[in-house]
Design a protein around this motif. Structure first.
Motif, PDB file in Angstrom:
ATOM      1  N   GLU A  24      45.104  40.259  44.822  1.00 41.19           N
ATOM      2  CA  GLU A  24      44.711  41.429  45.597  1.00 41.19           C
ATOM      3  C   GLU A  24      45.811  42.713  45.059  1.00 41.19           C
ATOM      4  O   GLU A  24      47.058  42.161  44.632  1.00 41.19           O
ATOM      5  CB  GLU A  24      45.567  41.207  46.921  1.00 41.19           C
ATOM      6  N   ILE A  83      38.931  33.309  48.184  1.00 34.11           N
ATOM      7  CA  ILE A  83      37.817  33.488  47.574  1.00 34.11           C
ATOM      8  C   ILE A  83      36.545  32.674  47.499  1.00 34.11           C
ATOM      9  O   ILE A  83      35.510  33.059  47.621  1.00 34.11           O
ATOM     10  CB  ILE A  83      38.305  34.167  46.005  1.00 34.11           C
ATOM     11  N   THR A 137      39.402  31.055  42.418  1.00 30.70           N
ATOM     12  CA  THR A 137      40.830  31.621  42.276  1.00 30.70           C
ATOM     13  C   THR A 137      41.416  30.954  43.452  1.00 30.70           C
ATOM     14  O   THR A 137      42.787  30.457  43.277  1.00 30.70           O
ATOM     15  CB  THR A 137      40.823  33.212  42.474  1.00 30.70           C
ATOM     16  N   ILE A 182      42.721  41.541  50.782  1.00 26.87           N
ATOM     17  CA  ILE A 182      41.376  41.765  49.943  1.00 26.87           C
ATOM     18  C   ILE A 182      40.148  41.319  50.521  1.00 26.87           C
ATOM     19  O   ILE A 182      39.247  42.017  50.284  1.00 26.87           O
ATOM     20  CB  ILE A 182      41.904  41.222  48.484  1.00 26.87           C
ATOM     21  N   PHE A 218      50.699  36.321  52.729  1.00 27.66           N
ATOM     22  CA  PHE A 218      49.667  35.299  52.935  1.00 27.66           C
ATOM     23  C   PHE A 218      48.898  34.481  51.689  1.00 27.66           C
ATOM     24  O   PHE A 218      48.190  33.885  51.817  1.00 27.66           O
ATOM     25  CB  PHE A 218      48.473  35.775  54.078  1.00 27.66           C
ATOM     26  N   CYS A 219      49.572  35.056  50.527  1.00 27.57           N
ATOM     27  CA  CYS A 219      48.741  34.577  49.410  1.00 27.57           C
ATOM     28  C   CYS A 219      49.285  33.267  48.818  1.00 27.57           C
ATOM     29  O   CYS A 219      50.559  33.199  48.368  1.00 27.57           O
ATOM     30  CB  CYS A 219      48.960  35.808  48.312  1.00 27.57           C
ATOM     31  N   PRO A 244      48.630  31.025  46.626  1.00 24.15           N
ATOM     32  CA  PRO A 244      48.917  30.694  44.944  1.00 24.15           C
ATOM     33  C   PRO A 244      50.217  31.428  44.808  1.00 24.15           C
ATOM     34  O   PRO A 244      51.205  30.646  44.143  1.00 24.15           O
ATOM     35  CB  PRO A 244      47.628  31.103  44.427  1.00 24.15           C
TER      36      PRO A 244
HETATM   37  S1  SF4 Z   1      45.311  34.392  49.179  1.00 23.58           S
HETATM   38 FE1  SF4 Z   1      46.037  35.245  47.243  1.00 23.58          FE
HETATM   39  S2  SF4 Z   1      44.776  34.756  45.349  1.00 23.58           S
HETATM   40 FE2  SF4 Z   1      43.598  34.338  47.593  1.00 23.58          FE
HETATM   41  S3  SF4 Z   1      42.199  36.162  47.871  1.00 23.58           S
HETATM   42 FE3  SF4 Z   1      44.354  36.251  48.731  1.00 23.58          FE
HETATM   43  S4  SF4 Z   1      45.462  37.155  47.411  1.00 23.58           S
HETATM   44 FE4  SF4 Z   1      43.837  36.598  46.226  1.00 23.58          FE
END
Ligand code: SF4
Ligand code: SF4
Lengths: 389, 420
Positions: free
Chosen positions: A247, A109, A105, A81, A335-336, A338
């Motif tokens: 995302e 971000i 978040t 994203i 790779f997110c 959280p």
């Molecule tokens: S790591 Fe997860 S919460 Fe952070 S920008 Fe990427 S998709 Fe969004």
């Protein structure tokens, strides 16, 4: 009465329009106003509305945009994203926006807010820090101050000075919208054939670019149109989609799940629309009312701290029960951190309740759906053969 | 060095025998740590990141990470967390071979990285103890506001101190806290002097490898103690001696006495191949004169000192000032300033695959700093503790090309001077 296909078609056009034409049109019609983008997960849109600002959800570019410049901003091991948002910005597609809000978040971000400051020094870049302390006197007071700062920043774009009553009027509009969304989601859960998941997704996505009044009217039209829909119950597996809070999955992924026999009856996409589980008070000081609602909200999201280990996953389990879900699909962006760090904890909560689940990762531009189709299909078949628990 | 080893061994021994001695153990993180406050309650801090890096150095992290992945953790997430969880699953044996005590309190000082929050939610699943959460607002606009300070002070008063009192059975003693903070401020003077000694040519220290090895770490667990005061006084004297003798830094390969390149480094080091990594710099005569990673535990060289006259406000400012809590433009400013102040030839970014907090945005930082300073930036990719992501040949190749480029640039400069 409007026809369902027309409504959905309009929503799909809005979804596909990466030039954000609806925003430009709104600005033309409201020359005194401003438009400000926001990233997932949550911002109080009421504050923007009262300041004469159109809140615009920037949820990435899905699978529709070729990334040319964005990849030079992020290493391969960072989710997708931020690169598509940078691509949108650098290619001029966000030019109609007067600023951007980056909610707290995650680290990506958060850092993107700094990138924005460096790349677009002439545009407003607001980092919106929400409290992780839920004591009204502590986190609540901090949040109320942050809301005042946000209001001031938004008013600096429009020159407005809204009174409390204006802000309460904005809260009223958003309360109404929350009620409509709740109604729509309830209908989806009760009679899924009336409100297919992909349609629901598109209708809600329209709320990312339309002014709230228009968005509410659109939901009303849709509700009226689907009430007349002819159809019947289909014996699909009722599933909940968890992990897509930031995302977004590409639309094709939601459609693939539908085609694989999965009825997605609840999910955590576009949390901004229903972050505040309850109505916000329309009486008294509106800033305090928004702060109170934020603090009192007990819901879970991967970007929100859950202070009590006993509580982790409880909302997921509740949602499973409420919507008679037969299995949970954990779908998180690659790779997110959280979502992926949350996953084992949420899975333990489901294990304890004997609720079955499956898991995969995606990117907003995932094109290859075959593996997902197979996995979801097998999951749905298993549920139907042996039950979800 | 001997003193450092003694202090660390002592600390781990105290931890291992904490329960017998009635001491309370608090698990907490390095950035935004409340060491003085914990010590004022006679509690012992234990830092999961330090355990993870120690496991990395002892070549145990690969096994721990694999264990965590077997328990359902994703390949994609922060490897510090997985290393810690894996170590716990395998019996929680600490770096000295003794079993680490279970926590009496998890102090989640949430500074500069969202993963910390998840990390302690995960630990909370396994330990039956309270969690005290200190949420540190991010310096999104590059400044600390009174609202932010007020928020932290309130949390200290209503959440952190009461939980410390409850767990330790001791009453909060503000004078004891002031005393410890006063000690910290004195040690901070010596620490900054040591770090700034790298402005000399040749630099008597390596501010990255040496910085994380023997300059910075003692600050975290021991800040505020007499032992830390003494350690930093001794360290300063030793560096003063090297400076007078015109000596370069001491490295595991011996004295580096041919300083060829002066570098600023951004990002954490790799721990699994720490010595091999350091040697690659040593072999090229490259000395790191300033680094950002040594500032995750505090940005003292930018002027911050613990202030005993306003203890809680000062702790709040400390937490918010840690490097990982600075926004990207501030990080760029800081590195650009280091390059100027320390007269560096260039800067290098070690991008950590599994650390979003550091890595997201580093490519932008690279371009900005190059543009602003006109000095060349290098970019390498490794991981903190996952040995799968350290490719020695790849890193070496990249470093060699980078050093060659720096040499060429310098040659050009000299050639220009000759012809003009
Ligand atoms: S790591 Fe997860 S919460 Fe952070 S920008 Fe990427 S998709 Fe969004
Ligand atoms: S993501 Fe980075 S800063 Fe955060 S805990 Fe992991 S290694 Fe540390």
């Amino acid at each position: 009465m409007k026809n369902v296909d027309e409504i959905v078609e309009r929503c799909e056009e809005l979804y596909e329009d990466l030039e954000y034409g609806a925003v430009a049109r709104w600005k033309e019609a409201n020359p005194e106003g401003a438009a400000v983008g926001f990233l997932p997960t949550y911002i109080p849109r009421e504050v923007l509305h009262a300041a004469g600002v159109l809140p615009v959800g920037i949820l990435g570019a899905g699978d529709q945009l070729e990334i040319v410049k964005g990849d030079a901003f992020f290493q391969s091991y960072i989710c997708h994203i931020p690169r598509s948002v940078v691509e949108l910005g650098l290619s001029g597609k966000l030019d109609s926006l007067d600023g951007m809000i980056f909610p707290s978040t995650c680290d990506v971000i958060r850092n993107l807010s700094g990138i924005w400051k460096l790349q677009f020094p002439d545009k407003l870049s607001f980092y919106f820090d929400v409290p992780q302390n839920f004591d009204p006197e502590v986190g609540g007071a901090f949040y109320a101050d942050t809301l005042r700062e946000l209001l001031e920043a938004m008013c600096s774009l429009t020159g407005r000075d809204p009174k409390s009553v204006d802000l309460s009027a904005s809260i009223h509009l958003y309360n109404e919208n929350r009620r409509l969304i709740a109604k729509l989601k309830a209908l989806r859960s009760e009679e899924p054939w009336r409100v297919p998941a992909s349609e629901l997704y598109l209708v809600l996505r329209a709320g990312m670019v339309l002014p709230i009044e228009e968005f509410s009217a659109l939901i009303e039209d849709y509700l009226e149109a689907v009430a007349a829909r002819e159809g019947h119950e289909v014996d699909n597996a009722r599933v909940l989609l968890a992990g897509a809070f930031c995302e977004q999955p590409p639309l094709t992924l939601i459609r693939t799940l539908e085609r694989s026999g999965c009825e997605v009856v609840d999910d955590d996409t576009m949390l901004v629309l229903r972050w505040l589980g309850d109505e916000v008070s329309e009486e008294g000081d509106p800033i305090e009312a928004l702060a109170k609602a934020y603090i009192a909200y007990t819901g879970e999201a991967s970007c929100k701290y859950v202070p009590d280990g006993e509580q982790k996953g409880i909302q997921l389990v509740r949602s499973v029960r409420k919507h008679c879900v037969e299995g949970v699909i954990f779908a998180a962006p690659s790779f997110c951190d959280p979502a992926l760090l949350d996953r084992p904890m949420l899975q333990s909560a489901l294990d304890a309740e004997g609720i079955s689940y499956t898991a995969f990762n995606y990117a907003e531009n995932t094109g290859q759906m075959q593996p997902i189709r197979e996995q979801a299909g097998t999951f749905a078949d298993t549920i139907k053969l042996w039950g979800g628990e | 060095m001997v003193k450092q080893k003694e202090m660390i061994a002592d600390h781990f021994h105290h931890l291992a025998t904490a329960k017998e001695n009635g001491k309370k153990v608090i698990y907490t993180f390095v950035p935004g740590n409340l060491t003085e406050l914990m010590l004022s309650f006679d509690a012992l801090p234990l830092h999961p990141e330090i355990n993870a890096l120690q496991s990395g150095m002892r070549k145990l992290s690969g096994e721990y990470i694999a264990e965590a992945e077997r328990h359902g953790h994703s390949e994609d997430v922060c490897t510090y967390v997985k290393c810690d969880i894996g170590m716990m699953l395998k019996g929680n044996i600490g770096p000295t071979g003794e079993k680490l005590p279970e926590p009496d309190l998890l102090l989640l000082s949430y500074t500069g990285c969202f993963t910390f929050m998840k990390w302690f939610e995960l630990l909370k699943e396994r330990y039956d103890c309270p969690v005290a959460m200190l949420h540190i607002p991010y310096q999104g606009d590059g400044e600390i506001t009174p609202t932010m300070i007020d928020y932290i002070v309130k949390q200290l008063r209503t959440e952190i101190i009461p939980k410390f009192e409850q767990v330790t059975g001791q009453e909060f003693d503000i004078d004891r806290l002031r005393e410890l903070m006063g000690n910290s401020a004195r040690a901070e003077e010596d620490l900054v002097w040591v770090l700034e000694s790298a402005k000399n040519k040749p630099s008597p220290i390596d501010a990255y490898f040496g910085g994380v090895y023997y300059i910075g770490p003692l600050f975290t667990a021991f800040r505020g103690t007499e032992a830390a005061l003494e350690y930093y006084r001794m360290l300063r004297e030793e560096v003063e001696g090297r400076l007078t003798a015109g000596q370069g830094p001491i490295t595991p390969e011996g004295l580096l006495d041919n300083e060829r390149f002066r570098l600023v480094v951004e990002g954490p080091p790799n721990w699994t191949h720490f010595r091999e990594f350091w040697k690659m710099f040593h072999d090229e005569g490259a000395v790191v004169v300033a680094s950002t990673y040594t500032k995750v535990g505090g940005t003292y060289d930018r002027g911050f000192r613990h202030d005993p006259s306003r203890p809680l406000e000062s702790l709040a400012e400390y937490c918010m000032g840690c490097y990982t809590n600075l926004n990207l433009p501030s990080r760029v400013d800081m590195i650009a300033k280091y390059i100027e102040d320390y007269d560096a030839d260039g800067f290098l970014i070690n991008s950590i695959k599994s650390c979003n907090s550091f890595s997201a945005g580093q490519l932008v930082m690279l371009r900005e700093i190059e543009e602003r300073t006109g000095r060349a930036g290098g970019f390498i990719e490794t991981d903190l503790v996952d040995p799968r992501y350290f490719s020695a040949s790849n890193v070496k190749n990249r470093l060699e090309s980078y050093f060659q480029m720096l040499a060429q640039k310098r040659g050009e400069k000299q050639a220009e001077m000759v012809t003009s």
